[in-house]
Design a protein around this motif. Structure first.
Motif, PDB file in Angstrom:
ATOM      1  N   THR A 120       0.828  -1.199   0.000  1.00  0.00           N
ATOM      2  CA  THR A 120       0.000   0.000   0.000  1.00  0.00           C
ATOM      3  C   THR A 120       0.856   1.239   0.000  1.00  0.00           C
ATOM      4  O   THR A 120       2.043   1.214   0.294  1.00  0.00           O
ATOM      5  CB  THR A 120      -0.890   0.050   1.260  1.00  0.00           C
ATOM      6  OG1 THR A 120      -0.039   0.205   2.412  1.00  0.00           O
ATOM      7  CG2 THR A 120      -1.700  -1.218   1.429  1.00  0.00           C
ATOM      8  N   GLY A 136       0.120   5.695   0.909  1.00  0.00           N
ATOM      9  CA  GLY A 136      -0.829   6.752   1.243  1.00  0.00           C
ATOM     10  C   GLY A 136      -0.190   7.713   2.214  1.00  0.00           C
ATOM     11  O   GLY A 136       0.626   7.326   3.051  1.00  0.00           O
ATOM     12  N   ILE A 139      -0.748  -3.596   4.355  1.00  0.00           N
ATOM     13  CA  ILE A 139      -2.005  -3.595   5.081  1.00  0.00           C
ATOM     14  C   ILE A 139      -2.610  -4.997   4.997  1.00  0.00           C
ATOM     15  O   ILE A 139      -2.566  -5.646   3.948  1.00  0.00           O
ATOM     16  CB  ILE A 139      -2.973  -2.532   4.532  1.00  0.00           C
ATOM     17  CG1 ILE A 139      -4.169  -2.341   5.457  1.00  0.00           C
ATOM     18  CG2 ILE A 139      -3.435  -2.868   3.126  1.00  0.00           C
ATOM     19  CD1 ILE A 139      -4.997  -1.105   5.140  1.00  0.00           C
ATOM     20  N   LEU A 149      -6.801   0.159   8.998  1.00  0.00           N
ATOM     21  CA  LEU A 149      -7.032   1.393   8.255  1.00  0.00           C
ATOM     22  C   LEU A 149      -6.459   2.601   8.991  1.00  0.00           C
ATOM     23  O   LEU A 149      -6.052   3.590   8.369  1.00  0.00           O
ATOM     24  CB  LEU A 149      -8.529   1.593   8.024  1.00  0.00           C
ATOM     25  CG  LEU A 149      -8.928   2.664   6.996  1.00  0.00           C
ATOM     26  CD1 LEU A 149      -8.339   2.341   5.631  1.00  0.00           C
ATOM     27  CD2 LEU A 149     -10.440   2.785   6.913  1.00  0.00           C
ATOM     28  N   LYS A 173      -3.691   2.884  10.229  1.00  0.00           N
ATOM     29  CA  LYS A 173      -2.300   3.080   9.822  1.00  0.00           C
ATOM     30  C   LYS A 173      -2.173   4.139   8.738  1.00  0.00           C
ATOM     31  O   LYS A 173      -1.139   4.784   8.593  1.00  0.00           O
ATOM     32  CB  LYS A 173      -1.712   1.762   9.317  1.00  0.00           C
ATOM     33  CG  LYS A 173      -1.594   0.666  10.358  1.00  0.00           C
ATOM     34  CD  LYS A 173      -1.053  -0.604   9.724  1.00  0.00           C
ATOM     35  CE  LYS A 173      -0.939  -1.732  10.733  1.00  0.00           C
ATOM     36  NZ  LYS A 173      -0.427  -2.977  10.096  1.00  0.00           N
ATOM     37  N   ALA A 174      -3.243   4.300   7.948  1.00  0.00           N
ATOM     38  CA  ALA A 174      -3.204   5.271   6.857  1.00  0.00           C
ATOM     39  C   ALA A 174      -3.530   6.676   7.324  1.00  0.00           C
ATOM     40  O   ALA A 174      -3.279   7.647   6.613  1.00  0.00           O
ATOM     41  CB  ALA A 174      -4.194   4.868   5.757  1.00  0.00           C
ATOM     42  N   THR A 232      -7.601   3.269  -4.711  1.00  0.00           N
ATOM     43  CA  THR A 232      -7.410   4.009  -3.469  1.00  0.00           C
ATOM     44  C   THR A 232      -8.702   4.113  -2.667  1.00  0.00           C
ATOM     45  O   THR A 232      -9.748   4.465  -3.211  1.00  0.00           O
ATOM     46  CB  THR A 232      -6.877   5.426  -3.758  1.00  0.00           C
ATOM     47  OG1 THR A 232      -5.646   5.329  -4.483  1.00  0.00           O
ATOM     48  CG2 THR A 232      -6.625   6.191  -2.468  1.00  0.00           C
ATOM     49  N   GLU A 236      -6.206   8.878   2.794  1.00  0.00           N
ATOM     50  CA  GLU A 236      -6.469   7.889   1.769  1.00  0.00           C
ATOM     51  C   GLU A 236      -5.451   6.767   1.856  1.00  0.00           C
ATOM     52  O   GLU A 236      -4.347   6.945   2.364  1.00  0.00           O
ATOM     53  CB  GLU A 236      -6.473   8.509   0.374  1.00  0.00           C
ATOM     54  CG  GLU A 236      -5.191   9.199  -0.009  1.00  0.00           C
ATOM     55  CD  GLU A 236      -5.315   9.913  -1.342  1.00  0.00           C
ATOM     56  OE1 GLU A 236      -4.406   9.725  -2.188  1.00  0.00           O
ATOM     57  OE2 GLU A 236      -6.302  10.645  -1.547  1.00  0.00           O
ATOM     58  N   GLN A 237      -5.855   5.619   1.369  1.00  0.00           N
ATOM     59  CA  GLN A 237      -4.993   4.436   1.409  1.00  0.00           C
ATOM     60  C   GLN A 237      -5.017   3.746   0.055  1.00  0.00           C
ATOM     61  O   GLN A 237      -6.060   3.247  -0.385  1.00  0.00           O
ATOM     62  CB  GLN A 237      -5.479   3.464   2.483  1.00  0.00           C
ATOM     63  CG  GLN A 237      -4.641   2.206   2.611  1.00  0.00           C
ATOM     64  CD  GLN A 237      -3.276   2.479   3.231  1.00  0.00           C
ATOM     65  OE1 GLN A 237      -3.174   2.727   4.430  1.00  0.00           O
ATOM     66  NE2 GLN A 237      -2.230   2.449   2.426  1.00  0.00           N
TER      67      GLN A 237
END
Length: 246
Positions: A79, A81, A88, A125, A127-128, A184, A211-212
């Motif tokens: 991933t 972002g 992820i 999520l 983490k983003a 994304t 966003e990721q």
């Protein structure tokens, strides 16, 4: 009458033997395909492969399978972002492959089309998001400390902030919309949190919105739709000309 009974008995026995042979063959093919996919995709565990439709042997002779379901638990997707590149964990990736053409040795297999589902937990999520303390403006810092289900397809984004050296007594939560654009996942706050001071919208959104990007899903399948769910975000995936092996 006796001859007819004998014929029926023989037909039933042969039919039963065919079913047994068919099920043995499909079990072998599923195991072989699962091992090939694990190696091809570099998976840490063997996926669950189910070849659907009956009989299998006639499909195998034609070199094309109608439908193949592939289940992968805890898939690590690459991933990017917010200027970072990480991995992820995608939970319960379940893909239905249609029109799978394969070689006799199972060294190559390509699906005409694919649909499926997957899920990403809120912890993954997060983490983003800006989960580290971020300077919003002079004297104001903030960070996202939690993501959860906001109901009605929304994500609740919880933010802690410090204003002029004083930490706000309670975290502030806003409801956010989640969407997909290409590869994304985007989270966009419906309203901005009130931090007690006047701030430019883009400054606040630098924390609340994120966003990721999710790259390299198995076989090249793509994100289709996403929505908030009780334990994370549920994702629909789709694709065409999916290369499973080879």
């Amino acid at each position: 009458m006796r001859a007819l009974r004998i014929f029926l008995i023989v037909a039933v026995i042969l039919g039963g033997l065919f079913v047994i042979a068919d099920r043995v063959a499909v079990g072998f093919a599923e195991d072989e395909a699962a091992d090939r996919i694990r190696t091809s995709e570099g998976l840490s565990s063997t996926p669950d492969v189910s070849i659907e439709g009956f009989p299998f042997l006639t499909q195998a002779l034609s070199g094309e399978l109608d439908d193949v379901r592939i289940g992968i638990k805890d898939y690590e997707a690459s991933t990017s972002g917010n200027d970072t590149t990480t991995a992820i964990r995608i939970e319960d990736l379940d893909a239905q492959m249609h029109g799978v053409v394969f070689s006799g040795s199972y060294s190559s297999a390509t699906a005409d089309s694919a649909t499926g589902t997957a899920s990403i937990s809120y912890a993954e999520l997060l983490k983003a998001a800006k989960s580290e303390t971020t300077d919003v403006t002079a004297g104001v810092t903030a960070q996202v400390v939690g993501l959860s289900d906001g109901g009605n397809g929304k994500i609740k984004v919880t933010v802690e902030a410090t204003v002029l050296g004083t930490k706000l007594p309670q975290p502030i939560s806003v409801l956010s919309s989640v969407s997909v654009a290409g590869d994304t996942v985007k989270v966009h706050a419906d309203t901005l949190p009130n931090l007690g001071v006047d701030l430019a919208e883009d400054a606040v959104r630098s924390v609340t919105d994120f966003e990721q990007k999710i790259d390299q899903l198995p076989g090249g399948i793509q994100l289709d739709k996403v929505e908030a769910a009780p334990n994370g975000v549920d994702i629909s995936v789709k694709g065409s000309d999916i290369r499973l092996v080879g």
